[in-house]
Design an enzyme around this catalytic site. Structure first.
Site, PDB file in Angstrom:
ATOM      1  N   GLU A  90     -40.601 -20.909  -2.549  1.00 46.70           N
ATOM      2  CA  GLU A  90     -42.016 -21.255  -2.613  1.00 46.70           C
ATOM      3  C   GLU A  90     -42.422 -21.533  -1.283  1.00 46.70           C
ATOM      4  O   GLU A  90     -41.960 -22.314  -0.408  1.00 46.70           O
ATOM      5  CB  GLU A  90     -42.380 -22.583  -3.352  1.00 46.70           C
ATOM      6  CG  GLU A  90     -43.600 -22.930  -3.383  1.00 46.70           C
ATOM      7  CD  GLU A  90     -44.327 -23.810  -4.468  1.00 46.70           C
ATOM      8  OE1 GLU A  90     -43.544 -23.880  -5.521  1.00 46.70           O
ATOM      9  OE2 GLU A  90     -45.240 -24.540  -4.282  1.00 46.70           O
ATOM     10  N   ASP A 164     -53.993 -21.631   1.909  1.00 48.97           N
ATOM     11  CA  ASP A 164     -55.203 -21.543   2.718  1.00 48.97           C
ATOM     12  C   ASP A 164     -55.972 -20.569   2.352  1.00 48.97           C
ATOM     13  O   ASP A 164     -55.574 -19.506   2.670  1.00 48.97           O
ATOM     14  CB  ASP A 164     -54.749 -21.813   4.050  1.00 48.97           C
ATOM     15  CG  ASP A 164     -53.869 -23.449   4.224  1.00 48.97           C
ATOM     16  OD1 ASP A 164     -54.228 -24.119   4.107  1.00 48.97           O
ATOM     17  OD2 ASP A 164     -52.730 -22.819   4.800  1.00 48.97           O
ATOM     18  N   LYS A 168     -63.966 -17.804   5.998  1.00 50.05           N
ATOM     19  CA  LYS A 168     -64.821 -16.970   6.737  1.00 50.05           C
ATOM     20  C   LYS A 168     -64.319 -15.603   7.051  1.00 50.05           C
ATOM     21  O   LYS A 168     -63.199 -15.479   7.495  1.00 50.05           O
ATOM     22  CB  LYS A 168     -64.828 -17.857   8.060  1.00 50.05           C
ATOM     23  CG  LYS A 168     -65.734 -19.048   7.778  1.00 50.05           C
ATOM     24  CD  LYS A 168     -65.823 -19.946   9.423  1.00 50.05           C
ATOM     25  CE  LYS A 168     -66.626 -21.021   9.164  1.00 50.05           C
ATOM     26  NZ  LYS A 168     -66.186 -22.178  10.109  1.00 50.05           N
ATOM     27  N   ASP A 200     -58.046 -21.280  -6.109  1.00 46.81           N
ATOM     28  CA  ASP A 200     -59.064 -21.776  -6.637  1.00 46.81           C
ATOM     29  C   ASP A 200     -60.461 -21.141  -5.922  1.00 46.81           C
ATOM     30  O   ASP A 200     -61.712 -21.728  -5.813  1.00 46.81           O
ATOM     31  CB  ASP A 200     -59.341 -23.379  -6.684  1.00 46.81           C
ATOM     32  CG  ASP A 200     -59.108 -24.036  -5.220  1.00 46.81           C
ATOM     33  OD1 ASP A 200     -58.499 -23.149  -4.351  1.00 46.81           O
ATOM     34  OD2 ASP A 200     -59.675 -25.083  -4.750  1.00 46.81           O
ATOM     35  N   THR A 237     -50.889 -28.158  -9.266  1.00 46.90           N
ATOM     36  CA  THR A 237     -50.655 -28.873  -8.028  1.00 46.90           C
ATOM     37  C   THR A 237     -51.960 -29.707  -7.352  1.00 46.90           C
ATOM     38  O   THR A 237     -52.959 -29.726  -8.007  1.00 46.90           O
ATOM     39  CB  THR A 237     -50.622 -27.714  -7.111  1.00 46.90           C
ATOM     40  OG1 THR A 237     -51.916 -27.048  -6.721  1.00 46.90           O
ATOM     41  CG2 THR A 237     -49.785 -26.507  -7.534  1.00 46.90           C
ATOM     42  N   LYS A 238     -51.535 -30.428  -6.224  1.00 41.93           N
ATOM     43  CA  LYS A 238     -52.621 -31.095  -5.609  1.00 41.93           C
ATOM     44  C   LYS A 238     -53.810 -30.696  -5.416  1.00 41.93           C
ATOM     45  O   LYS A 238     -54.938 -30.817  -5.525  1.00 41.93           O
ATOM     46  CB  LYS A 238     -52.113 -31.887  -4.430  1.00 41.93           C
ATOM     47  CG  LYS A 238     -53.059 -32.702  -3.652  1.00 41.93           C
ATOM     48  CD  LYS A 238     -52.207 -33.395  -2.688  1.00 41.93           C
ATOM     49  CE  LYS A 238     -53.364 -34.185  -1.732  1.00 41.93           C
ATOM     50  NZ  LYS A 238     -52.694 -34.663  -0.338  1.00 41.93           N
ATOM     51  N   PHE A 239     -53.761 -29.337  -4.763  1.00 46.16           N
ATOM     52  CA  PHE A 239     -54.858 -28.558  -4.322  1.00 46.16           C
ATOM     53  C   PHE A 239     -55.652 -27.729  -5.334  1.00 46.16           C
ATOM     54  O   PHE A 239     -56.853 -27.678  -5.533  1.00 46.16           O
ATOM     55  CB  PHE A 239     -54.451 -27.389  -3.165  1.00 46.16           C
ATOM     56  CG  PHE A 239     -54.571 -27.828  -1.788  1.00 46.16           C
ATOM     57  CD1 PHE A 239     -53.534 -28.840  -1.156  1.00 46.16           C
ATOM     58  CD2 PHE A 239     -55.615 -27.773  -0.973  1.00 46.16           C
ATOM     59  CE1 PHE A 239     -53.518 -29.222  -0.078  1.00 46.16           C
ATOM     60  CE2 PHE A 239     -55.454 -28.364   0.204  1.00 46.16           C
ATOM     61  CZ  PHE A 239     -54.444 -29.118   0.621  1.00 46.16           C
ATOM     62  N   GLU A 240     -54.906 -27.652  -6.588  1.00 46.04           N
ATOM     63  CA  GLU A 240     -55.546 -27.224  -7.944  1.00 46.04           C
ATOM     64  C   GLU A 240     -56.241 -28.184  -8.329  1.00 46.04           C
ATOM     65  O   GLU A 240     -57.518 -27.654  -8.736  1.00 46.04           O
ATOM     66  CB  GLU A 240     -54.500 -26.859  -8.860  1.00 46.04           C
ATOM     67  CG  GLU A 240     -54.933 -26.271 -10.064  1.00 46.04           C
ATOM     68  CD  GLU A 240     -53.673 -25.822 -11.280  1.00 46.04           C
ATOM     69  OE1 GLU A 240     -52.772 -26.105 -10.909  1.00 46.04           O
ATOM     70  OE2 GLU A 240     -54.085 -25.028 -12.059  1.00 46.04           O
TER      71      GLU A 240
HETATM   72  C1  LIG Z   1     -53.835 -25.488   0.888  1.00 47.97           C
HETATM   73  S1  LIG Z   1     -52.214 -25.844   1.007  1.00 47.97           S
HETATM   74  C2  LIG Z   1     -51.674 -26.009  -0.856  1.00 47.97           C
HETATM   75  C3  LIG Z   1     -50.196 -26.912  -0.794  1.00 47.97           C
HETATM   76  C4  LIG Z   1     -49.848 -26.944  -2.371  1.00 47.97           C
HETATM   77  N1  LIG Z   1     -49.082 -25.510  -2.763  1.00 47.97           N
HETATM   78  C5  LIG Z   1     -50.737 -27.210  -3.485  1.00 47.97           C
HETATM   79  O1  LIG Z   1     -51.215 -26.303  -4.062  1.00 47.97           O
HETATM   80  O2  LIG Z   1     -51.268 -28.420  -3.390  1.00 47.97           O
HETATM   81  C6  LIG Z   1     -51.260 -24.683   1.795  1.00 47.97           C
HETATM   82  C7  LIG Z   1     -49.886 -25.086   2.297  1.00 47.97           C
HETATM   83  O3  LIG Z   1     -49.503 -23.966   2.722  1.00 47.97           O
HETATM   84  C8  LIG Z   1     -48.755 -24.167   4.106  1.00 47.97           C
HETATM   85  N2  LIG Z   1     -48.709 -22.979   4.781  1.00 47.97           N
HETATM   86  C9  LIG Z   1     -49.545 -22.077   5.049  1.00 47.97           C
HETATM   87  N3  LIG Z   1     -49.100 -20.793   5.656  1.00 47.97           N
HETATM   88  C10 LIG Z   1     -47.572 -21.117   5.906  1.00 47.97           C
HETATM   89  C11 LIG Z   1     -46.549 -20.229   6.288  1.00 47.97           C
HETATM   90  N4  LIG Z   1     -46.682 -19.097   6.940  1.00 47.97           N
HETATM   91  N5  LIG Z   1     -45.206 -20.885   6.247  1.00 47.97           N
HETATM   92  C12 LIG Z   1     -45.144 -22.037   5.591  1.00 47.97           C
HETATM   93  N6  LIG Z   1     -46.055 -22.834   4.994  1.00 47.97           N
HETATM   94  C13 LIG Z   1     -47.425 -22.297   5.096  1.00 47.97           C
HETATM   95  C14 LIG Z   1     -49.542 -25.237   4.743  1.00 47.97           C
HETATM   96  O4  LIG Z   1     -49.030 -25.949   5.547  1.00 47.97           O
HETATM   97  C15 LIG Z   1     -50.170 -25.943   3.413  1.00 47.97           C
HETATM   98  O5  LIG Z   1     -49.724 -27.094   3.471  1.00 47.97           O
END
Ligand SMILES: C[S@@+](CC[C@H](N)C(=O)[O-])C[C@H]1O[C@@H](n2cnc3c(N)ncnc32)[C@H](O)[C@@H]1O
Length: 260
Positions: A90, A164, A168, A200, A237-240
Site C-alpha cells: 500500500e 494526493d 492544478k 474522490d 479511509t480518512k481521506f475518503e
Molecule cells: C491524501 S493522503 C491519503 C492517505 C490515506 N490513503 C487515506 O486515504 O486516508 C496521500 C498520502 O500519500 C502519501 N504519498 C504520496 N506520494 C507518496 C510516495 N511517492 N511514497 C510514499 N507515500 C506517498 C502522502 O504522504 C500522503 O500521506
C-alpha cells in the site's frame, strides 16, 4: 597532452561537468515527487509507535527512517517469515488505520505499507502493535524509488487509496497515476496481479481511466472506461471520509496485469 593546457578539449565534457549534470538531473528529478512532505502534530499514538517497542514493524533503523533512506531495500517478500504468501503493497497509507484493518482481516497475506509522513508511520506501527500483527511491515520513503529497486514481478496487489490529487494542471506531473509511474508499477507487479486505486477527485478518476485503459499490459476489471463499484473489502479511509463530508463522489479503479 599536458593537463595544464587550458585550451585542450574545451568543448568536451569533463568528469566534473558530467558529475554536475548528473547532480542537476537528480535534483530536477527529485523535484517532481508525488508527495509534499508535511510537518504535522505528532499525536500520542504516533509518538508511541516510533518507540523501540514497535521497531519490529519498521524495515529501516531509526536514522534511515528519519532520512527516508530506502537504500538496500530490494526484496519485500524476504521481510516475512512466510515469504511465499500473497504480497500487497500500500502506497501512501496516511495514518494507517485501514491498512492495519486489512492486514488483520487477511492473516494469510503479507502487507507492506510505504509512507513519507512521520506521524502516519508512528500511528500505523502503534495500531499494528495493538492488533498484534505479524504480517505487516512499514517503510519510510518514496514509493517510486522503492518500486524501481524491487525485482520485476514481485507484488501481487498494489493499492493506492486517495492519492494526493494535485488538481492544478501545472501540478499534474506530480500525480501518481500517470504513464511513466504506472510503467514502474506494472514492472513490479506479478502477471495477473492487481492495481487498485480510489479517489474522490472526479477529474483525477477520469484521468486514471484514460492512462490505464491505454496501457496494453493492464485489463480494466470493470470494463473499458468503467469504474468499479465500491468494493466491500476496502475499509473507509480518512481521506475518503473527508471527501464524502465535502460532498464528493468516490471512484474506484481496479486493473489486472495481463500474463503476457
Ligand atoms: C491524501 S493522503 C491519503 C492517505 C490515506 N490513503 C487515506 O486515504 O486516508 C496521500 C498520502 O500519500 C502519501 N504519498 C504520496 N506520494 C507518496 C510516495 N511517492 N511514497 C510514499 N507515500 C506517498 C502522502 O504522504 C500522503 O500521506
Amino acid at each position: 597532452m599536458s593537463t595544464t593546457d587550458s585550451t585542450a578539449h574545451t568543448d568536451l565534457p569533463t568528469t566534473a561537468d558530467s558529475d554536475n549534470r548528473a547532480a542537476l538531473d537528480n535534483r530536477r528529478h527529485r523535484g517532481i515527487q508525488t508527495f509534499m512532505k508535511r510537518k504535522t502534530h505528532m499525536g500520542k499514538k504516533a509518538q508511541a509507535g516510533l518507540q523501540p517497542e514497535f521497531a519490529r514493524f519498521f524495515v529501516q533503523a531509526d536514522d534511515a527512517r528519519q532520512a527516508l533512506d530506502i537504500t538496500g531495500i530490494a526484496d519485500l517478500r524476504a521481510l516475512f517469515a512466510k515469504p511465499d504468501l500473497p504480497l500487497t503493497l500500500e502506497i501512501g497509507f496516511g495514518m494507517g488505520a485501514t491498512l492495519v484493518q486489512m492486514a488483520q482481516a487477511e492473516p494469510t497475506h503479507n502487507f507492506v505499507g510505504i509512507e513519507v509522513h512521520e506521524a502516519g508511520l508512528g500511528n500505523c506501527a502503534y495500531l499494528a502493535g495493538q492488533a498484534g500483527l505479524t504480517n505487516l511491515k512499514l517503510i519510510a520513503g518514496d514509493a517510486i524509488t522503492l518500486l524501481k529497486q524491487l525485482p520485476a514481478a514481485h507484488i501481487d496487489t498494489l493499492q493506492l487509496y486517495f492519492p494526493d490529487p494535485w488538481p492544478k494542471k501545472r501540478h499534474h506531473k506530480r500525480r501518481f497515476v500517470q504513464p511513466e509511474r504506472m510503467a514502474i508499477v506494472s514492472r513490479a507487479l506479478k502477471p495477473n496481479g492487481y492495481f487498485h486505486a480510489a479517489t474522490d477527485w472526479a477529474q483525477y478518476a477520469e484521468d486514471m481511466l484514460i492512462v490505464l485503459d491505454h496501457m496494453p499490459e493492464f485489463c480494466n476489471v470493470a470494463g473499458q472506461g468503467q469504474f468499479l463499484p465500491r468494493p466491500d473489502f476496502r475499509p473507509l479511509t480518512k481521506f475518503e471520509q473527508r471527501g464524502i463530508n465535502e460532498g464528493r463522489a468516490i471512484f474506484d479503479v481496479l486493473y489486472q496485469k495481463l500474463a503476457d
